[in-house]
Design an enzyme around this catalytic site. Structure first.
Site, mmCIF file in Angstrom:
data_model
loop_
_atom_site.group_PDB
_atom_site.id
_atom_site.type_symbol
_atom_site.label_atom_id
_atom_site.label_comp_id
_atom_site.label_asym_id
_atom_site.label_seq_id
_atom_site.Cartn_x
_atom_site.Cartn_y
_atom_site.Cartn_z
ATOM 1 N N LEU A 207 10.858 10.869 -5.628
ATOM 2 C CA LEU A 207 9.847 12.192 -5.886
ATOM 3 C C LEU A 207 8.279 11.793 -5.589
ATOM 4 O O LEU A 207 7.924 10.920 -6.432
ATOM 5 C CB LEU A 207 9.953 12.977 -7.135
ATOM 6 C CG LEU A 207 11.033 13.609 -7.358
ATOM 7 C CD1 LEU A 207 11.350 14.309 -8.784
ATOM 8 C CD2 LEU A 207 11.191 15.312 -6.532
ATOM 9 N N HIS B 93 0.055 -4.094 6.745
ATOM 10 C CA HIS B 93 -0.580 -4.229 7.954
ATOM 11 C C HIS B 93 -1.476 -2.869 7.706
ATOM 12 O O HIS B 93 -2.446 -2.806 8.783
ATOM 13 C CB HIS B 93 0.255 -3.893 9.101
ATOM 14 C CG HIS B 93 0.930 -2.746 9.205
ATOM 15 N ND1 HIS B 93 2.325 -2.513 8.768
ATOM 16 C CD2 HIS B 93 0.760 -1.546 9.735
ATOM 17 C CE1 HIS B 93 2.452 -1.379 9.035
ATOM 18 N NE2 HIS B 93 1.663 -0.606 9.685
ATOM 19 N N GLY C 261 0.598 -1.183 -0.020
ATOM 20 C CA GLY C 261 -0.009 -0.099 0.093
ATOM 21 C C GLY C 261 0.740 1.197 0.118
ATOM 22 O O GLY C 261 0.279 2.259 -0.159
ATOM 23 N N ILE D 156 14.067 -3.806 -0.884
ATOM 24 C CA ILE D 156 14.276 -2.193 -1.318
ATOM 25 C C ILE D 156 15.055 -1.788 -0.155
ATOM 26 O O ILE D 156 14.603 -1.542 0.912
ATOM 27 C CB ILE D 156 12.770 -1.771 -1.607
ATOM 28 C CG1 ILE D 156 11.847 -2.458 -2.502
ATOM 29 C CG2 ILE D 156 12.940 -0.079 -1.807
ATOM 30 C CD1 ILE D 156 12.547 -2.519 -3.787
ATOM 31 N N GLU E 168 19.397 13.862 10.472
ATOM 32 C CA GLU E 168 19.243 14.218 9.181
ATOM 33 C C GLU E 168 20.713 14.670 8.668
ATOM 34 O O GLU E 168 21.563 15.575 9.594
ATOM 35 C CB GLU E 168 18.407 15.379 8.965
ATOM 36 C CG GLU E 168 17.949 15.687 7.714
ATOM 37 C CD GLU E 168 16.778 16.514 7.549
ATOM 38 O OE1 GLU E 168 15.558 16.410 6.833
ATOM 39 O OE2 GLU E 168 16.702 17.537 8.492
ATOM 40 N N LYS F 181 20.166 5.915 3.079
ATOM 41 C CA LYS F 181 20.477 6.157 4.427
ATOM 42 C C LYS F 181 21.124 5.064 5.038
ATOM 43 O O LYS F 181 21.514 5.169 6.361
ATOM 44 C CB LYS F 181 19.188 6.490 4.925
ATOM 45 C CG LYS F 181 18.558 7.931 4.589
ATOM 46 C CD LYS F 181 17.070 8.346 5.197
ATOM 47 C CE LYS F 181 16.840 9.660 5.025
ATOM 48 N NZ LYS F 181 16.366 9.787 3.167
ATOM 49 N N SER G 265 6.748 10.572 -3.029
ATOM 50 C CA SER G 265 6.541 9.432 -2.046
ATOM 51 C C SER G 265 5.930 9.846 -0.777
ATOM 52 O O SER G 265 6.046 11.243 -0.667
ATOM 53 C CB SER G 265 7.734 8.542 -1.500
ATOM 54 O OG SER G 265 8.734 9.131 -0.915
ATOM 55 N N ASN H 273 16.124 9.214 -2.572
ATOM 56 C CA ASN H 273 14.791 9.554 -2.764
ATOM 57 C C ASN H 273 14.089 9.294 -4.016
ATOM 58 O O ASN H 273 14.640 9.573 -4.895
ATOM 59 C CB ASN H 273 14.842 11.209 -2.180
ATOM 60 C CG ASN H 273 15.574 11.474 -0.875
ATOM 61 O OD1 ASN H 273 16.380 10.610 -0.316
ATOM 62 N ND2 ASN H 273 14.828 12.058 -0.036
ATOM 63 N N ARG I 148 17.027 18.395 11.108
ATOM 64 C CA ARG I 148 16.483 17.598 12.396
ATOM 65 C C ARG I 148 17.355 16.441 12.716
ATOM 66 O O ARG I 148 18.438 16.133 12.047
ATOM 67 C CB ARG I 148 15.029 16.745 11.934
ATOM 68 C CG ARG I 148 14.225 18.111 11.380
ATOM 69 C CD ARG I 148 12.967 17.382 10.562
ATOM 70 N NE ARG I 148 13.420 16.866 9.221
ATOM 71 C CZ ARG I 148 12.338 16.389 8.253
ATOM 72 N NH1 ARG I 148 11.115 16.243 8.845
ATOM 73 N NH2 ARG I 148 12.723 16.018 7.613
#
Length: 479
Positions: free
Chosen positions: A318, A177, A153, A273, A412, A277, A320, A316, A409
């Site tokens: 674009l 879930h 999902g 996947i 990051e 990071k 998501s 990243n 943050r």
């Protein structure tokens, strides 16, 4: 009943003509008033009774469109730069409703359906032109197979599902879930099939939690799946910094459950996947994904000759869920400011359809125990991206919408490396797919970490003080 809207289709080629036929047949979407095209051989002619106007830049401003009328850009092979030009032209011509046939429709065998069009968004005019992959050929390895997608999902999982419709799979299992997200992609796929997109496949939604070891074993055994694309993960960096035990329980132990079940039940292919990071991680999420990579490499040493376990890492994507694009759009909608953590922050970006096409290709051609990396191109400035998205919305940065620098943050960093120097990425026979030198852990080191994680994540009456103990978890991660 009011007058039907007029629809102008930009692009009189095969895709545009197919969509025009679709609109005529349905008789509810509107009336196709004209094609717009730059091809001199077509301009001035009619196709099935529909006139072709052009060139686009000259013809669009002359159209007498109403607020209700719609333009559909149906040139799926056009580069991003051309789509941007067309968008600017028809926007200035007064069209408020602009739809687009995404390039993935062209990738999947040249067929086009009205149901595949959607409202144009910044993804379509930002970044680079996606690589074209003959996806139907790439998916031959899935023909007649049973494919299970975890996190089906989510942004990546749902796009994999859409593209898999054209792969000839016997069954597509949508595992997740989140009830609402699984129901959404399940219903969407059923509509796409009904409209003639892809091939006939049985689509099975499965609600469950990969943290439940017994349930995961049961599902893999019962579905008899041949291929697993493992997309499920907790991935919001700041949220995971606040919930470190939860991310390790879900991402690490959940992945271990899935790998063990895949090994036991002789699953032919397992594709994890992964993320940039995971490279020299500075956040809990990144650390968890690094361990997932190590778990896949460890599992590959235990496979039979007919099994292949691998991971595909990329940066990243674009658009998501939870990424900066929807965040920026919401901030613009609320009048700003758009918040950027640091003016020097850069990220590698790829569109979701392109990333998923490459993952599917890598999954078919990848070898057991291999680490793969998608070529993400050049990094993009987040500040420049924010400015572009504001302009896409018809506003001026710093004038209509301010941009505020708020500071990084926890967890990051200014840039995200895609590989370690020792991994030495090399090209493969497939464009945009690189292979890495494996850097596995010794089995004893991995087992020590997993053993230490269990009493932190699951209550052990012999070690009650360790349950959900963040300090104990941090020590494990430091070791």
């Amino acid at each position: 009943m009011g007058e039907k809207k007029s629809v102008y289709i930009i692009g009189a080629g095969f895709a545009g003509q197919t969509i025009a036929d679709d609109i005529k047949r349905k008789k509810v979407f509107g009336n196709v008033a004209a094609f717009l095209d730059d091809d001199e051989k077509l301009i001035g002619k009619t196709i099935d009774g529909i006139p072709v106007f052009g060139p686009i830049a000259n013809a669009a401003p002359l159209l007498r469109n109403t607020l209700n009328d719609e333009a559909i850009i149906a040139i799926p092979s056009a580069p991003v730069e051309r789509i941007r030009e067309i968008y600017e032209t028809i926007s200035k011509a007064g069209f408020f409703h602009i739809r687009i046939l995404p390039s993935v429709s062209q990738i999947v065998n040249g067929t086009a359906h009205l149901v595949q069009t959607r409202e144009i968004n910044p993804l379509d005019i930002l970044g680079r032109t996606p690589i074209t992959i003959q996806l139907r050929e790439s998916l031959n390895y899935l023909r007649g197979k049973r494919v299970l997608i975890t996190g089906a999902g989510g942004s990546i999982g749902s796009e994999l599902s859409r593209q898999l419709l054209s792969g000839g799979a016997e069954r597509i299992y949508l595992f997740g879930h989140g009830e609402n997200s699984i129901v959404a992609i399940y219903r969407e796929l059923m509509v796409l099939q009904k409209e003639g997109v892809g091939e006939k496949a049985t689509i099975v939604p499965i609600i469950g939690d990969m943290k439940d070891r017994n349930y995961v074993e049961y599902i893999i055994r019962q579905t008899k799946c041949d291929v697993i694309f493992h997309c499920a993960a907790y991935k919001h960096v700041d949220m995971m910094e606040a919930n470190p035990v939860a991310v390790m329980e879900n991402n690490v132990l959940g992945t271990k459950n899935l790998l063990d079940a895949a090994l036991t039940n002789k699953v032919s292919r397992f594709v994890l996947i992964s993320t940039d990071k995971a490279v020299s991680p500075v956040c809990t999420y990144g650390f968890s994904k690094m361990i997932c990579e190590k778990l896949v490499l460890d599992a590959s040493r235990k496979t039979t000759g007919e099994q292949a376990f691998m991971f595909v890492r990329f940066g990243n994507v674009l658009g998501s869920r939870g990424s900066i694009l929807p965040l920026f759009q919401n901030q613009i909608k609320n009048g700003g400011p758009v918040t950027v953590t640091d003016k020097n922050m850069v990220r590698y970006f790829m569109t979701i359809p392109e990333a998923c096409s490459l993952v599917l290709e890598a999954g078919g051609h990848g070898e057991n125990g291999r680490s793969y990396l998608l070529d993400m191109g050049d990094p993009i400035s987040i500040l420049e991206l924010a400015e572009q998205i504001i302009r896409f919305s018809g506003l001026e940065p710093y004038k209509d919408i301010d941009i505020k620098i708020i500071g990084a943050r926890p967890g990051e960093r200014l840039d995200e490396p895609l590989w370690l120097k020792e991994e030495n990425p090399e090209s493969t026979d497939f464009p945009k797919i690189l292979k890495l030198v494996n850097l596995p852990w010794e089995p004893e080191k991995l087992e020590k970490l997993l053993t230490g994680l269990k009493p932190v994540c699951y209550f052990d009456e012999n070690q009650p003080e360790l349950y959900r103990n963040i300090q104990a978890l941090k020590k494990l991660m430091e070791d």
